[in-house]
Design a protein around this motif. Sequence first.
Motif, mmCIF file in Angstrom:
data_model
loop_
_atom_site.group_PDB
_atom_site.id
_atom_site.type_symbol
_atom_site.label_atom_id
_atom_site.label_comp_id
_atom_site.label_asym_id
_atom_site.label_seq_id
_atom_site.Cartn_x
_atom_site.Cartn_y
_atom_site.Cartn_z
ATOM 1 N N TRP A 163 0.851 -1.183 0.000
ATOM 2 C CA TRP A 163 0.000 0.000 0.000
ATOM 3 C C TRP A 163 0.892 1.240 0.000
ATOM 4 N N LYS A 164 0.303 2.367 -0.379
ATOM 5 C CA LYS A 164 1.067 3.610 -0.394
ATOM 6 C C LYS A 164 0.269 4.730 0.260
ATOM 7 N N PRO A 203 -2.908 -1.501 -3.492
ATOM 8 C CA PRO A 203 -2.097 -1.951 -4.636
ATOM 9 C C PRO A 203 -2.870 -1.866 -5.953
ATOM 10 N N GLU A 204 -4.225 -1.930 -5.880
ATOM 11 C CA GLU A 204 -5.056 -1.849 -7.081
ATOM 12 C C GLU A 204 -5.357 -0.400 -7.473
#
Lengths: 161, 161
Positions: free
Chosen positions: A44-45, A66-67
Amino acid sequence: MTTSDFPAERELVIDRYVDAPRDLVWRCWTDPELLVKWFTPAPWKTRSASMDVRAGGSSMVVMESPEGELFPNPGIYLEVVEGEKLVFTDAYTEAWAPSEKPFMTGILTFADEGKGTRYRAVVRHWSVEDSKRHEEMGFHDGWGKATDQLEETAKSLAADA
Amino acid sequence: MTTSDFPAERELVIDRYVDAPRDLVWRCWTDPELLVKWFTPAPWKTRSASMDVRAGGSSMVVMESPEGELFPNPGIYLEVVEGEKLVFTDAYTEAWAPSEKPFMTGILTFADEGKGTRYRAVVRHWSVEDSKRHEEMGFHDGWGKATDQLEETAKSLAADA
């Protein structure tokens, strides 16, 4: 109220030695340009962060899956003691607008320890169910990884200095 | 955030002219010896009050039913602007211990108006259900009567002065 007076079943705790000076660990929590580097455990970011770091000030951290799905997290600061203590909650979206779901209150303390920092994050909930859910969502793993990233970011600042 | 930005269905408001000077109305809200005289609409009473009037300070008001049953109401102050603004909530029992049920946040403002005070109490809730329930519990009647008592108490202070 000391931590031990609060019901343990509504509280989750991370207590770690962080190998970087206290003022840099504090900066990582209070400077949005630094926070985006470490706040969300990979893959994740943290997409963006804006923070008005004062009691009653708002914060908005947007996380990205991530998507590529975005998750905005609005909150406010309840108490700010420069370099020592930071308290925030999602119970308000700004001063003083109750959010739709008060979930947690984070109480962070930062203390000198040797050349580094004793970093303690106490996360309290309004219900036992929420605390349990937070733990099952991977609190210890998630905050643990984030704290690794926090340490790395703070150390890189020390190396730059 | 102005009041109009907050969802009206989670908010209850009392907006009144109080025929007493602002500093006395403020004292009625912040001096426990005065608060016990007016806070709870008769035939209920306020049995006791202790208040640490500062951001993060705790308050405990104990109400008593006509049958003598006691109802303790713990809370904290979130923002205190001397003589002008007082914000409190039952979402914490002390700084920073989440209560078992966050129900309301009160935002009081006091402004000079002629020889008296424009007194505005905005009460916000985390859910529409709680706001509705609060209204059905008799919010407008209860706070209205309490405000009558507040006015009377503040006026008696003015007469004493």
